[in-house]
Enzyme design. Structure first.
Site, PDB file in Angstrom:
ATOM      1  CB  CYS A   1      -3.992  -1.498   4.613  1.00  0.00           C
ATOM      2  SG  CYS A   1      -3.077  -1.130   6.080  1.00  0.00           S
TER       3      CYS A   1
ATOM      4  CD  GLU B   1      -2.659   1.041   2.710  1.00  0.00           C
ATOM      5  OE1 GLU B   1      -3.934   1.492   2.629  1.00  0.00           O
ATOM      6  OE2 GLU B   1      -2.349   0.654   3.687  1.00  0.00           O
TER       7      GLU B   1
ATOM      8  CE  LYS C   1      -7.542   0.638   3.597  1.00  0.00           C
ATOM      9  NZ  LYS C   1      -6.389   1.411   4.064  1.00  0.00           N
TER      10      LYS C   1
END
Length: 270
Positions: A157, A40, A113
């Protein structure tokens, strides 16, 4: 199929970060990896959350996407491009997007995301505060692709803390789950390996987790520990800190053995 997780300590210089990513993709390909995953924010870790707005790209255009496409084609590998900022419907925020490129350099799939990290803590007189929602517009759809016969599910993440996303990706089942990340040192030390192994065990598949790992120019410290985990929860390879490449073999027979010995995926009732 050999797979590689790249660990970086990205800084505030976009071109320097891209050069490092390109070099490490080449290193992974040189060691035989057919799929290479970046962390990321591989392209940029600004001094402030809003700094990423200045380098946001439109889908299909820009130096970050160009580098990923060129690197994939140059080495003939699949590249999971960590995340990069793409323009969003909100001019004050960007999408934190994972773009995947095939060995021909063509975009295979994009995942934005979904879950946005927020964390506040004060300990020993030191205060930590993060709120991705200040600069990031959340995505709303799961995404997966097939690479050399293996189905790969995408996440980023903080998504790691939401098992329902991975369950959505398991219809049909994935062989590999990708989790590019920039975990904070505090949360990574407590939960990173625990969560990665849990996602591997409950979904009976491999997990590849390329991470940011070290002290960044902006003062932030990330946990690192990029790793690859097998379907039984065994950590096959890990790099604690600093830039580098972590490589392991994705073995379809291993997945089949685990799922036949303990057919948990077929036992689901909810």
């Amino acid at each position: 199929m050999k797979i590689a997780a790249i660990q970086m300590v990205s800084g505030i210089d976009l071109q320097a970060n891209l050069a490092t990513a390109r070099r490490l993709i080449g290193e992974a390909a040189g060691e035989g990896a057919r799929l290479v995953a970046l962390p990321e924010y591989f392209c940029f870790m600004g001094r402030a959350d809003t700094d990423k707005l200045a380098i946001a790209e439109t889908p299909g255009a820009g130096p970050i996407q160009q580098m990923l496409a060129e690197a994939a084609a140059a080495h003939g590998v699949w590249v999971i491009g960590g995340t990069l900022p793409l323009v969003s419907p909100d001019p004050q925020r960007v999408l934190n997007s994972c773009c995947v490129y095939g060995p021909d350099g063509a975009l295979a799939v994009r995942y934005d995301k979904i879950h946005l990290f927020r964390f506040e803590r004060e300990a020993g007189g030191v205060r930590e505060s993060y709120d991705e929602g200040r600069a990031i517009h959340a995505g709303d759809a799961a995404a997966a692709f097939v690479a050399e016969g293996s189905r790969v599910g995408l996440s980023v993440c903080y998504d790691l803390r939401f098992p329902e996303l991975y369950r959505a990706l398991m219809a049909p089942p994935c062989d590999l789950l990708s989790v590019p990340a920039a975990f904070t040192y505090t949360t990574g030390q407590a939960h990173w390996e625990l969560l990665l192994r849990a996602r591997a065990v409950e979904n009976q598949c491999y997990v590849i987790a390329p991470a940011q790992g070290g002290r960044h120019e902006n003062g932030r410290r990330t946990w690192g520990h990029s790793m690859i985990v097998d379907p039984w929860g065994e950590v096959l390879a890990v790099r604690p800190e600093g830039e580098g490449v972590v490589i392991a073999e994705l073995d379809a027979a291993r997945i089949a053995d685990v799922r036949s010995q303990l057919p948990a995926l077929t036992h689901r009732r909810l």
